[in-house]
Design an enzyme around this catalytic site. Structure first.
Site, PDB file in Angstrom:
ATOM      1  N   ARG A   1       1.699  13.926  -9.182  1.00  0.00           N
ATOM      2  CA  ARG A   1       2.624  13.492  -8.118  1.00  0.00           C
ATOM      3  C   ARG A   1       3.941  14.267  -8.173  1.00  0.00           C
ATOM      4  O   ARG A   1       5.009  13.727  -7.912  1.00  0.00           O
ATOM      5  CB  ARG A   1       2.860  11.973  -8.201  1.00  0.00           C
ATOM      6  CG  ARG A   1       1.639  11.157  -7.818  1.00  0.00           C
ATOM      7  CD  ARG A   1       1.906   9.664  -7.921  1.00  0.00           C
ATOM      8  NE  ARG A   1       2.067   9.259  -9.315  1.00  0.00           N
ATOM      9  CZ  ARG A   1       2.692   8.164  -9.728  1.00  0.00           C
ATOM     10  NH1 ARG A   1       3.232   7.358  -8.843  1.00  0.00           N
ATOM     11  NH2 ARG A   1       2.784   7.880 -11.006  1.00  0.00           N
TER      12      ARG A   1
ATOM     13  N   SER B   1       6.118 -13.864  -1.512  1.00  0.00           N
ATOM     14  CA  SER B   1       6.862 -13.168  -2.557  1.00  0.00           C
ATOM     15  C   SER B   1       8.365 -13.323  -2.329  1.00  0.00           C
ATOM     16  O   SER B   1       8.835 -13.452  -1.195  1.00  0.00           O
ATOM     17  CB  SER B   1       6.484 -11.694  -2.578  1.00  0.00           C
ATOM     18  OG  SER B   1       6.739 -11.104  -1.342  1.00  0.00           O
TER      19      SER B   1
ATOM     20  N   CYS C   1      -0.246  -9.336   8.814  1.00  0.00           N
ATOM     21  CA  CYS C   1       0.958  -8.519   8.987  1.00  0.00           C
ATOM     22  C   CYS C   1       1.007  -7.781  10.319  1.00  0.00           C
ATOM     23  O   CYS C   1       1.246  -6.585  10.332  1.00  0.00           O
ATOM     24  CB  CYS C   1       1.028  -7.460   7.912  1.00  0.00           C
ATOM     25  SG  CYS C   1       1.174  -8.089   6.277  1.00  0.00           S
TER      26      CYS C   1
ATOM     27  N   CYS D   1       2.690   6.737  -2.800  1.00  0.00           N
ATOM     28  CA  CYS D   1       1.284   6.832  -3.164  1.00  0.00           C
ATOM     29  C   CYS D   1       0.775   5.458  -3.574  1.00  0.00           C
ATOM     30  O   CYS D   1       1.543   4.635  -4.043  1.00  0.00           O
ATOM     31  CB  CYS D   1       1.106   7.779  -4.341  1.00  0.00           C
ATOM     32  SG  CYS D   1       1.670   9.443  -3.985  1.00  0.00           S
TER      33      CYS D   1
ATOM     34  N   HIS E   1      11.772  -6.355   7.182  1.00  0.00           N
ATOM     35  CA  HIS E   1      11.670  -4.932   6.830  1.00  0.00           C
ATOM     36  C   HIS E   1      13.029  -4.260   6.800  1.00  0.00           C
ATOM     37  O   HIS E   1      13.139  -3.079   6.498  1.00  0.00           O
ATOM     38  CB  HIS E   1      10.733  -4.212   7.804  1.00  0.00           C
ATOM     39  CG  HIS E   1       9.369  -4.832   7.818  1.00  0.00           C
ATOM     40  ND1 HIS E   1       9.048  -5.875   8.672  1.00  0.00           N
ATOM     41  CD2 HIS E   1       8.267  -4.618   7.064  1.00  0.00           C
ATOM     42  CE1 HIS E   1       7.798  -6.248   8.438  1.00  0.00           C
ATOM     43  NE2 HIS E   1       7.307  -5.506   7.474  1.00  0.00           N
TER      44      HIS E   1
HETATM   45  N1  GLN Z   1       1.972 -13.165   0.109  1.00  0.00           N
HETATM   46  C1  GLN Z   1       2.287 -11.791   0.219  1.00  0.00           C
HETATM   47  C2  GLN Z   1       3.773 -11.574  -0.004  1.00  0.00           C
HETATM   48  O1  GLN Z   1       4.535 -12.397   0.376  1.00  0.00           O
HETATM   49  C3  GLN Z   1       1.913 -11.247   1.568  1.00  0.00           C
HETATM   50  C4  GLN Z   1       2.219  -9.790   1.672  1.00  0.00           C
HETATM   51  C5  GLN Z   1       1.706  -9.117   2.903  1.00  0.00           C
HETATM   52  O2  GLN Z   1       1.470  -9.741   3.896  1.00  0.00           O
HETATM   53  N2  GLN Z   1       1.559  -7.813   2.871  1.00  0.00           N
HETATM   54  O3  GLN Z   1       4.204 -10.589  -0.540  1.00  0.00           O
HETATM   55 ZN    ZN Z   2       2.755  -9.565   5.881  1.00  0.00          ZN
END
Ligand code: GLN
Ligand code: ZN
Length: 740
Positions: free
Chosen positions: A17, A419, A629, A502, A680
């Protein structure tokens, strides 16, 4: 000598990498551009030499990129969006388009067909004025190859695909096409002194091309085919419609994917009757398993009955961009797993072996006996499944009543997606534990502290349904893969996802089953700290499948269902332990959809069945949540309904409630949490803004079915913005509730 082996592209990030690390240093200002550029040149030389040493006759030139080949194509074609025109320095402009800067939003990024590679999306519009073409990068990389005695074709993304993947109105495509085609012709003109041969990548043509697409295809290659020696490459599916058209244009050759598009075999007779050369993509360029060389050889002999050997070349199905470099560094992999694998370097050797066997009649090396991959207990369990294993025991209406009684939640309940921020300390604790640098007790203490902090924060914020925070997880798929039988993990199996990013997908090589409970320990600990409901967090079977390198000796359906049974066991443990809300994330459910419409129904059926198989174990008063998502549900709404989750959270904060209308239209009964703010970005939304969003949602969805949550997991955010945003979210809900 005629060419016998050919590649559509080689991974560019470096075996260790190197390019990733150099780019990141450069972005931080710790490396100057010349140093980055020198490294890139060194990597290109190394990759050319590696291919040459393996006996590849035709390498891909211009497969290198500092960030993305679509972006490079925009630059080469003089089609960079005007909004970056105020940046004079070309390098600064390039990276501003890729990553944004203080005054420019980055270009949109999205997945390259059904892979996990992301490209940058060109921005075109009716009045778009193309700038002069820019052949510098290509000229330079061609000269480098020549200086090293490397023979190859210049790889370009073709006009049909470039346009299909651009952001522009459907109605102006025709107008834009003429201008774009002129740019391609000008680019070929600028490169004509090289007298080079080209490969135009045109994989948009495998996505059910319309009659209009095909007529543009004809126009494009009638014209471009007269300017140079052009090959058109398609991959990831068959390209029957396009092949029929291309055979009547002056291009010299075609590259087709015989791994993912068996229907390409039907085109052989027509190709045989033409004068075109055919590159047979027969070694899988996007999966990591050894090729069955004997079967490939038989297929090649079959193909040679229609197209004479002199017009055949052997290749990989697509660019090797999608697989890791080499097995050289995989010392820790169990030998029976290693014996199954072929990464990019090993695929080069396979190509050479196959070529010598096919063209020179050399014997193939003896095949080693494959290790046993099937597990009788798992197979027996699958074979014994009945329709009831795919059905929740009680219908939603009854489950909803049970949940009302059990959880006693306020209207518009608030929660998060799972999370919470992963600080450097959390990551460090996990890494040190993995390396054996801290004791299991020390690790457990660190995680419990993080969970306790997270739970008490959520309580003080006033959230209704809590989560433990997922601090013990590096990645939502890896975490489960590491605990399941049937998965293995490479040490250095990195694949480029986008820019310098990556990923190292798990290797699903054998029958899957659960060894012991996977999440129960952390979820129960978290539940013990609070009287509020604690949501258990699992990753769904389809997402685990879609983000892994999956074995090919059985169907994906079989593998998905095995994972589903393991998740089902976990759900059962959780509900027995008193965790009565369980979220089964299916972030990658949609990305597994086949490129061809005709294949979708089949995928939908088994993907749906896998989710149902995982969740049907949930009892009447266990509430199943899922999360996805994205927000575009229009074409999959009936599958979503059939998944029968009690609650689904989705990403809608950026697309507003327009896309939610579909839930209203079909009379969706279950509960929904459309994200009320965008996670985001570090920006903290105001109370008014969120309140406004909630009111907008209430125009489409009934208050009885609406949940309030952020858009996605918070792990990439910082604590301060997370706390502030959630505080605003809770306040906004309180304001709306008061008015209801
Ligand atoms: N439960 C996961 C989080 O909260 C969901 C992540 C995702 O949707 N990519 O990180
Ligand atoms: Zn998500």
């Amino acid at each position: 000598m005629s060419h016998r082996t050919s590649l559509l592209g080689f991974p560019r990030i470096g075996e260790h990498r190197e390019l990733k690390f150099a780019l990141e240093q450069y972005w931080k200002g710790a490396l100057d551009f010349d140093a980055l550029d020198n490294l890139a040149q060194m990597l290109r030389a190394r990759h050319f030499q590696r291919q040459k040493a393996s006996g590849i006759d035709e390498v891909a030139i211009n497969d290198f990129s500092f960030y993305d080949n679509m972006l490079d194509m925009m630059v080469a074609l003089g089609s960079t969006p005007e909004r970056f025109g105020d940046i004079d320095d070309p390098v600064a402009r390039y990276f501003a388009m890729a990553r944004g800067d203080s005054t420019h939003a980055a270009l949109e990024m999205t997945k390259w067909f059904n892979t996990n590679y992301h490209y940058l999306v060109p921005e075109l519009h009716a009045q778009f004025r193309f700038a002069p073409v820019n052949p510098e990068k290509i000229l330079r990389e061609y000269a480098e190859a020549q200086a090293q005695g490397i023979h190859g074709r210049i790889a370009l993304i073709g006009p049909i695909t470039f346009l299909a993947l651009s952001k522009c109105d459907e109605q102006v495509r025709g107008v834009l096409f003429d201008g774009l085609l002129n740019q391609y012709a000008a680019l070929l003109e600028a490169l004509s002194p090289l007298q080079a041969a080209f490969t135009f990548h045109e994989s948009a043509l495998v996505c059910d091309p319309s009659a209009e697409d095909l007529s543009l295809l004809k126009i494009a290659y009638e014209r471009l085919g007269k300017c140079a020696d052009i090959r058109v490459a398609t991959y990831f599916e068959h390209a029957s419609e396009a092949t029929a058209v291309l055979l009547r244009t002056p291009i010299t050759s075609l590259a087709l994917d015989f791994v993912h598009g068996p229907a390409n075999f039907d085109a052989l007779e027509a190709i045989g009757k033409s004068t075109k050369t055919l590159v047979v993509g027969i070694i899988n360029g996007r999966n990591v398993w050894k090729n069955d060389l004997e079967a490939s050889l038989r297929n090649l002999e079959q193909i040679a009955l229609h197209v004479p050997k002199e017009r055949l070349i052997i290749g990989t199905s697509c660019s090797l961009l999608h697989v890791p470099y080499s097995l050289d560094h995989e010392h820790a992999l169990p030998s029976e797993v290693r014996a199954l694998l072929a990464f990019a370097h090993e695929k080069l050797e396979e190509l050479a072996l196959l070529s010598r066997a096919f063209f020179e009649g050399e014997a193939l090396p003896p095949r080693l006996s494959a290790p046993v991959r099937s597990d009788d207990a798992v197979q027996a369990r699958l074979a014994a499944l009945t329709p009831n294993d795919y059905r929740r025991p009680y219908p939603f209406a009854i489950r909803r009543e049970a949940a009302k009684e059990l959880f006693d939640l306020p209207i518009l309940p608030t929660t998060t997606i799972g999370s919470f921020p992963q600080t450097p300390e959390i990551r460090k604790a996990r890494q040190e534990f993995k390396k054996g640098l801290i004791t299991p007790e020390a690790y457990e203490t660190a995680m419990k502290e993080a969970i306790a902090h997270c739970v008490s924060l959520q309580e003080s914020l006033g959230l209704d349904v809590l989560v433990h925070g997922e601090f013990e997880r590096n990645d939502m798929v890896e975490y489960f893969g590491e605990q399941l039988r049937g998965f293995a993990f490479s040490a250095n199996g990195w694949v480029q996802s986008y820019g310098s990013r990556c990923v190292k997908p798990p290797l699903l090589y054998a029958d899957v089953s659960r060894i012991k409970p996977m999440t129960h320990f952390w979820s129960s600990f978290a539940q013990s700290l609070t009287d509020k409901p604690m949501k258990g967090m699992l990753t769904g079977p389809v997402t685990i499948l879609n983000w892994s390198f999956v074995r090919e000796d059985q169907s994906r359906e079989q593998s998905a269902k095995q994972i589903a049974l393991a998740i089902s066991d976990e759900i059962d443990d959780l509900q027995r332990a008193g965790i009565k809300m369980i979220q089964v994330d299916e972030a990658a459910f949609k990305e597994g959809y086949p490129l061809r419409r005709s294949e979708r129904e089949k995928y939908e059926r088994w993907a749906l069945e896998s989710f149902l198989l995982a969740t049907a174990i949930a009892e009447r008063d266990t509430q199943i949540h899922t999360h996805m998502c994205y927000s575009e549900f229009t074409d999959i709404i009936h599958t979503i309904e059939a998944m029968d989750a009690d609650v689904i959270s989705i990403e809608t904060s950026r697309s507003g409630n327009r896309l939610l209308r579909i839930f209203e239209q079909v009379g969706y009964k279950q509960e929904i949490g459309p994200g009320v703010y965008d996670i985001h970005s570090p920006r903290v939304p105001s109370v008014e803004e969120i309140e406004h969003q909630i009111r907008a949602l209430l125009e489409v969805l009934s208050p009885a079915q609406l949940w309030i949550n952020p858009d996605c997991g918070l792990k990439t955010r910082g604590w301060s913005e997370t706390e502030a945003a959630l505080r605003h979210m809770v306040q906004a809900v309180r304001n709306v509730r008061a008015a209801l």
